[in-house]
Scaffold this motif. Structure first.
Motif, PDB file in Angstrom:
ATOM      1  N   GLY A 237       0.661  -1.263  -0.013  1.00 57.37           N
ATOM      2  CA  GLY A 237      -0.158   0.037   0.038  1.00 57.37           C
ATOM      3  C   GLY A 237       0.795   1.134  -0.033  1.00 57.37           C
ATOM      4  O   GLY A 237       0.515   2.249  -0.580  1.00 57.37           O
ATOM      5  N   VAL A 238       2.002   1.323   0.848  1.00 54.14           N
ATOM      6  CA  VAL A 238       2.704   2.412   0.815  1.00 54.14           C
ATOM      7  C   VAL A 238       3.550   2.572  -0.556  1.00 54.14           C
ATOM      8  O   VAL A 238       3.878   3.668  -1.283  1.00 54.14           O
ATOM      9  CB  VAL A 238       3.848   2.296   2.010  1.00 54.14           C
ATOM     10  N   LEU A 239       3.932   1.454  -1.103  1.00 54.12           N
ATOM     11  CA  LEU A 239       4.448   1.525  -2.600  1.00 54.12           C
ATOM     12  C   LEU A 239       3.657   1.930  -3.704  1.00 54.12           C
ATOM     13  O   LEU A 239       4.110   3.007  -4.510  1.00 54.12           O
ATOM     14  CB  LEU A 239       5.062   0.084  -2.820  1.00 54.12           C
ATOM     15  N   LEU A 240       2.379   1.531  -3.612  1.00 55.38           N
ATOM     16  CA  LEU A 240       1.337   2.178  -4.581  1.00 55.38           C
ATOM     17  C   LEU A 240       1.261   3.554  -4.270  1.00 55.38           C
ATOM     18  O   LEU A 240       0.935   4.353  -5.276  1.00 55.38           O
ATOM     19  CB  LEU A 240       0.087   1.268  -4.529  1.00 55.38           C
ATOM     20  N   ASP A 241       1.041   4.016  -3.100  1.00 65.01           N
ATOM     21  CA  ASP A 241       0.967   5.446  -2.785  1.00 65.01           C
ATOM     22  C   ASP A 241       1.727   6.218  -2.982  1.00 65.01           C
ATOM     23  O   ASP A 241       1.689   7.146  -3.946  1.00 65.01           O
ATOM     24  CB  ASP A 241       0.664   5.576  -1.210  1.00 65.01           C
ATOM     25  N   ALA A 242       3.083   5.856  -2.767  1.00 62.52           N
ATOM     26  CA  ALA A 242       4.435   6.640  -3.324  1.00 62.52           C
ATOM     27  C   ALA A 242       4.396   6.784  -4.692  1.00 62.52           C
ATOM     28  O   ALA A 242       4.856   7.678  -5.314  1.00 62.52           O
ATOM     29  CB  ALA A 242       5.616   5.954  -2.828  1.00 62.52           C
ATOM     30  N   THR A 243       4.037   5.486  -5.549  1.00 64.65           N
ATOM     31  CA  THR A 243       4.464   5.603  -6.891  1.00 64.65           C
ATOM     32  C   THR A 243       3.082   6.257  -7.743  1.00 64.65           C
ATOM     33  O   THR A 243       3.155   7.260  -8.669  1.00 64.65           O
ATOM     34  CB  THR A 243       4.544   4.274  -7.628  1.00 64.65           C
ATOM     35  N   VAL A 244       2.054   5.895  -7.480  1.00 68.67           N
ATOM     36  CA  VAL A 244       0.708   6.165  -8.312  1.00 68.67           C
ATOM     37  C   VAL A 244       0.172   7.479  -7.756  1.00 68.67           C
ATOM     38  O   VAL A 244       0.072   8.443  -8.648  1.00 68.67           O
ATOM     39  CB  VAL A 244      -0.466   5.002  -8.326  1.00 68.67           C
ATOM     40  N   ILE A 245      -0.040   7.494  -6.396  1.00 70.20           N
ATOM     41  CA  ILE A 245      -0.760   8.852  -5.899  1.00 70.20           C
ATOM     42  C   ILE A 245       0.005  10.074  -5.835  1.00 70.20           C
ATOM     43  O   ILE A 245      -0.217  11.007  -6.122  1.00 70.20           O
ATOM     44  CB  ILE A 245      -1.414   8.435  -4.718  1.00 70.20           C
ATOM     45  N   ARG A 246       1.343   9.815  -5.450  1.00 77.76           N
ATOM     46  CA  ARG A 246       2.071  10.994  -5.215  1.00 77.76           C
ATOM     47  C   ARG A 246       2.978  11.365  -6.503  1.00 77.76           C
ATOM     48  O   ARG A 246       3.449  12.410  -6.415  1.00 77.76           O
ATOM     49  CB  ARG A 246       3.100  10.635  -4.148  1.00 77.76           C
ATOM     50  N   ALA A 247       3.184  10.363  -7.462  1.00 75.40           N
ATOM     51  CA  ALA A 247       3.792  10.870  -8.610  1.00 75.40           C
ATOM     52  C   ALA A 247       3.261  10.808  -9.795  1.00 75.40           C
ATOM     53  O   ALA A 247       3.263  11.742 -10.838  1.00 75.40           O
ATOM     54  CB  ALA A 247       5.046   9.594  -8.665  1.00 75.40           C
ATOM     55  N   LEU A 248       2.419   9.620 -10.298  1.00 81.22           N
ATOM     56  CA  LEU A 248       1.845   9.413 -11.488  1.00 81.22           C
ATOM     57  C   LEU A 248       0.809  10.284 -11.667  1.00 81.22           C
ATOM     58  O   LEU A 248       0.308  11.036 -12.606  1.00 81.22           O
ATOM     59  CB  LEU A 248       1.519   8.216 -11.779  1.00 81.22           C
ATOM     60  N   LEU A 249      -0.160  10.424 -10.605  1.00 81.57           N
ATOM     61  CA  LEU A 249      -1.666  11.421 -10.785  1.00 81.57           C
ATOM     62  C   LEU A 249      -1.436  12.632 -10.807  1.00 81.57           C
ATOM     63  O   LEU A 249      -1.694  13.448 -11.694  1.00 81.57           O
ATOM     64  CB  LEU A 249      -2.379  10.871  -9.327  1.00 81.57           C
ATOM     65  N   PRO A 250      -0.410  13.399 -10.172  1.00 77.45           N
ATOM     66  CA  PRO A 250      -0.061  14.736 -10.249  1.00 77.45           C
ATOM     67  C   PRO A 250       0.401  15.132 -11.570  1.00 77.45           C
ATOM     68  O   PRO A 250      -0.004  16.210 -12.182  1.00 77.45           O
ATOM     69  CB  PRO A 250       0.778  15.207  -9.235  1.00 77.45           C
ATOM     70  N   THR A 251       1.222  14.197 -12.272  1.00 78.43           N
ATOM     71  CA  THR A 251       1.728  14.558 -13.489  1.00 78.43           C
ATOM     72  C   THR A 251       0.672  14.390 -14.579  1.00 78.43           C
ATOM     73  O   THR A 251       0.464  15.154 -15.525  1.00 78.43           O
ATOM     74  CB  THR A 251       2.878  13.461 -13.833  1.00 78.43           C
ATOM     75  N   PHE A 252      -0.204  13.300 -14.442  1.00 76.72           N
ATOM     76  CA  PHE A 252      -1.195  13.343 -15.229  1.00 76.72           C
ATOM     77  C   PHE A 252      -2.259  14.542 -15.171  1.00 76.72           C
ATOM     78  O   PHE A 252      -2.897  14.866 -16.280  1.00 76.72           O
ATOM     79  CB  PHE A 252      -2.187  11.805 -14.874  1.00 76.72           C
ATOM     80  N   VAL A 253      -2.383  14.960 -14.020  1.00 75.49           N
ATOM     81  CA  VAL A 253      -3.337  16.205 -13.981  1.00 75.49           C
ATOM     82  C   VAL A 253      -2.831  17.443 -14.474  1.00 75.49           C
ATOM     83  O   VAL A 253      -3.315  18.145 -15.127  1.00 75.49           O
ATOM     84  CB  VAL A 253      -3.792  16.352 -12.658  1.00 75.49           C
ATOM     85  N   ALA A 254      -1.428  17.408 -14.294  1.00 75.95           N
ATOM     86  CA  ALA A 254      -0.595  18.623 -15.090  1.00 75.95           C
ATOM     87  C   ALA A 254      -0.834  18.686 -16.419  1.00 75.95           C
ATOM     88  O   ALA A 254      -0.659  19.620 -17.055  1.00 75.95           O
ATOM     89  CB  ALA A 254       0.777  18.573 -14.440  1.00 75.95           C
ATOM     90  N   VAL A 255      -0.712  17.218 -17.009  1.00 77.17           N
ATOM     91  CA  VAL A 255      -0.813  17.191 -18.670  1.00 77.17           C
ATOM     92  C   VAL A 255      -2.155  17.381 -19.122  1.00 77.17           C
ATOM     93  O   VAL A 255      -2.320  18.093 -20.038  1.00 77.17           O
ATOM     94  CB  VAL A 255      -0.269  15.793 -19.157  1.00 77.17           C
ATOM     95  N   ILE A 256      -3.042  17.219 -18.506  1.00 77.09           N
ATOM     96  CA  ILE A 256      -4.526  17.316 -19.004  1.00 77.09           C
ATOM     97  C   ILE A 256      -5.273  18.656 -18.312  1.00 77.09           C
ATOM     98  O   ILE A 256      -6.390  18.524 -18.244  1.00 77.09           O
ATOM     99  CB  ILE A 256      -5.166  16.279 -18.882  1.00 77.09           C
ATOM    100  N   SER A 257      -4.408  19.517 -18.033  1.00 80.92           N
ATOM    101  CA  SER A 257      -4.749  20.664 -17.144  1.00 80.92           C
ATOM    102  C   SER A 257      -6.028  21.427 -17.435  1.00 80.92           C
ATOM    103  O   SER A 257      -6.883  21.410 -16.529  1.00 80.92           O
ATOM    104  CB  SER A 257      -3.550  21.636 -17.186  1.00 80.92           C
ATOM    105  N   ARG A 258      -6.416  21.739 -18.520  1.00 78.66           N
ATOM    106  CA  ARG A 258      -7.486  22.284 -18.973  1.00 78.66           C
ATOM    107  C   ARG A 258      -8.735  21.428 -18.750  1.00 78.66           C
ATOM    108  O   ARG A 258      -9.953  21.861 -18.621  1.00 78.66           O
ATOM    109  CB  ARG A 258      -7.474  22.955 -20.517  1.00 78.66           C
TER     110      ARG A 258
END
Length: 67
Positions: free
Chosen positions: A39-60
């Motif tokens: 769970g900690v590994l999933l949180d560190a990779t997906v929630i803390r790294a990949l999701l904000p990057t995805f949100v920044a890419v599709i910003s509008r």
């Protein structure tokens, strides 16, 4: 040392990973610690790294609502 022939190689690998990740003697504590670690590994990779990057890419498109 040897596993049953019906269990296969994956079962042996997962058992060795559980033993390596959790040195506790009780199986319940081992399962809990393994799940917590995953769970900690999933949180560190997906929630803390990949999701904000995805949100920044599709910003509008983040706040677009149909209709």
């Amino acid at each position: 040392m040897f596993t049953e022939p019906t269990r296969g190689m994956n079962a042996n690998l997962s058992e060795r990973l559980k033993k390596a990740l959790t040195p506790a003697p009780q199986p319940e504590i081992k399962m809990f610690a393994t799940g917590l670690g995953l769970g900690v590994l999933l949180d560190a990779t997906v929630i803390r790294a990949l999701l904000p990057t995805f949100v920044a890419v599709i910003s509008r498109w983040n706040w677009w609502l149909p209709g």
